[in-house]
Write an enzyme that holds these catalytic residues in place. Structure first.
Site, short mmCIF file in Angstrom:
data_model
loop_
_atom_site.label_atom_id
_atom_site.label_comp_id
_atom_site.label_asym_id
_atom_site.label_seq_id
_atom_site.Cartn_x
_atom_site.Cartn_y
_atom_site.Cartn_z
N GLY A 32 24.69 65.82 29.52
CA GLY A 32 23.93 66.34 28.39
C GLY A 32 23.57 65.33 27.32
O GLY A 32 22.55 65.49 26.64
N SER A 100 28.56 67.65 34.48
CA SER A 100 27.97 68.55 33.49
C SER A 100 26.54 68.89 33.89
O SER A 100 26.28 69.21 35.05
CB SER A 100 28.05 67.93 32.09
OG SER A 100 27.79 68.90 31.10
N SER A 101 25.57 68.81 32.96
CA SER A 101 24.20 69.16 33.32
C SER A 101 23.62 68.19 34.35
O SER A 101 22.71 68.56 35.10
CB SER A 101 23.31 69.23 32.08
OG SER A 101 23.33 68.01 31.37
N GLU A 124 32.44 69.27 37.21
CA GLU A 124 32.35 70.26 36.12
C GLU A 124 30.90 70.61 35.75
O GLU A 124 30.39 70.21 34.69
CB GLU A 124 33.13 69.77 34.90
CG GLU A 124 34.63 69.71 35.17
CD GLU A 124 35.48 69.57 33.92
OE1 GLU A 124 36.69 69.87 34.00
OE2 GLU A 124 34.95 69.17 32.87
N TRP A 179 18.76 67.69 23.13
CA TRP A 179 19.62 68.45 24.04
C TRP A 179 19.72 69.91 23.60
O TRP A 179 19.53 70.83 24.39
CB TRP A 179 21.00 67.79 24.08
CG TRP A 179 22.02 68.48 24.93
CD1 TRP A 179 22.02 68.61 26.29
CD2 TRP A 179 23.23 69.11 24.47
NE1 TRP A 179 23.15 69.29 26.70
CE2 TRP A 179 23.90 69.60 25.61
CE3 TRP A 179 23.80 69.29 23.21
CZ2 TRP A 179 25.13 70.26 25.52
CZ3 TRP A 179 25.02 69.95 23.12
CH2 TRP A 179 25.66 70.44 24.27
N TYR A 183 17.30 71.55 26.21
CA TYR A 183 18.10 71.62 27.42
C TYR A 183 19.10 72.78 27.43
O TYR A 183 19.22 73.48 28.43
CB TYR A 183 18.87 70.32 27.62
CG TYR A 183 18.07 69.14 28.11
CD1 TYR A 183 18.17 68.69 29.43
CD2 TYR A 183 17.22 68.43 27.26
CE1 TYR A 183 17.46 67.59 29.89
CE2 TYR A 183 16.49 67.33 27.71
CZ TYR A 183 16.61 66.93 29.02
OH TYR A 183 15.90 65.84 29.47
N SER A 213 37.47 76.76 31.27
CA SER A 213 36.18 76.15 30.96
C SER A 213 35.27 76.06 32.17
O SER A 213 34.07 76.31 32.08
CB SER A 213 36.39 74.76 30.36
OG SER A 213 37.08 74.84 29.13
N HIS A 235 35.92 66.11 30.85
CA HIS A 235 34.54 66.38 31.28
C HIS A 235 33.75 65.12 31.63
O HIS A 235 32.79 65.19 32.39
CB HIS A 235 33.83 67.15 30.16
CG HIS A 235 32.61 67.87 30.58
ND1 HIS A 235 32.56 68.68 31.70
CD2 HIS A 235 31.37 67.93 30.03
CE1 HIS A 235 31.36 69.21 31.81
NE2 HIS A 235 30.61 68.77 30.82
#
Length: 257
Positions: A32, A100-101, A124, A179, A183, A213, A235
């Site tokens: 992100g 992540s993203s 993740e 972001w 996003y 999470s 993360h």
């Protein structure tokens, strides 16, 4: 040392890219925060086994993008933009890593463009988890929120996050706004079993992260028959454990060749 490239694609995006090494193509997709400098140590470790390519995300840091390329973003749209970049770089097929993203994007690449994907390695992935409505905050409030979340909840080592440097964090102060407004709560999506099994997937979650999470990662992966393993981090393993992450990526990527 990485070679810096500026690459223009038909969506109007001017990509900031870095490339180094020789061998099969490996593409590292930022999460992100959108800035590829967090991959510096990982890419350097992997350059003896792969041709490693990474980039700043559209509209982030040193990659510029017109509004037409940033409106109504989704994981599928960004995956298509990455394919345009691969075309310009003459990369026919690659292994991808993303957390992540960034993991969302590489899963979308595998689902939508399987002929261009050798395998994917993800950590993740947010899937459909929703963050607070950040677009309702002012720019200053977004930056303040992100300063806290990225430096505490995303990493187990604040020193490693700070060590990325003032120039990096200055770029992120601008990226956080992009972001939050372009996003967040737009790129998240679910993946069916069929989408997750069209190409090989190696999936991890952080052993130091709160179980709730990313528990949805475990449920989704197991439903598709994909084992999930643990990394000793939260993360952003590329920030806090780059050498161990590079070893993990190398082992998984080579096992899928």
């Amino acid at each position: 040392m990485a070679t810096v490239l500026t690459v223009n694609t038909k969506s109007g995006i001017q990509w900031y890219c870095e490339s180094q090494g020789q061998g099969p193509s490996l593409i590292l997709v930022p999460s992100g925060e959108g800035d590829c400098s967090s991959f510096d140590k990982v890419a350097a470790q992997l350059a003896d086994s792969f041709k490693v390519t990474t980039f700043d995300m559209p509209g982030m840091s040193r990659s510029t993008a017109p509004e037409t390329a940033m409106n109504d973003l989704s994981a599928n749209i960004i995956a298509g933009q990455v394919i345009e970049l691969m075309d310009q770089l003459s990369i026919e097929i690659a292994t991808f890593y993303g957390c992540s993203s960034g993991g969302l994007i590489v899963l979308a690449l595998a689902a939508n463009y399987p002929a261009r994907v050798r395998s994917v390695i993800v950590h993740e992935v947010p899937l459909t988890k929703k963050l607070p409505p950040l677009e309702e905050l002012s720019d200053e409030q977004i930056v303040e929120f992100c300063h806290h979340v990225f430096s505490t909840e995303m990493v187990e080592d604040k020193g490693a996050w700070a060590a990325l440097g003032s120039e990096y964090h200055s770029r992120l102060d601008r990226n956080y706004i992009t972001w939050a407004r372009k996003y967040v709560n737009r790129v998240e999506r679910d993946f069916s079993k069929g989408e997750l099994t069209v190409r090989p997937v190696d999936w991890t979650v952080g052993a130091l992260a709160p179980m709730g999470s990313f528990f949805e990662n475990v449920v989704t992966a197991c439903h598709a028959g994909i084992p999930v393993s643990l990394l000793p981090c939260r993360h952003f393993p590329q920030v806090t454990m780059p050498e161990a992450l590079a070893k993990h990526i190398r082992e998984k990527a080579l096992s899928r060749m």
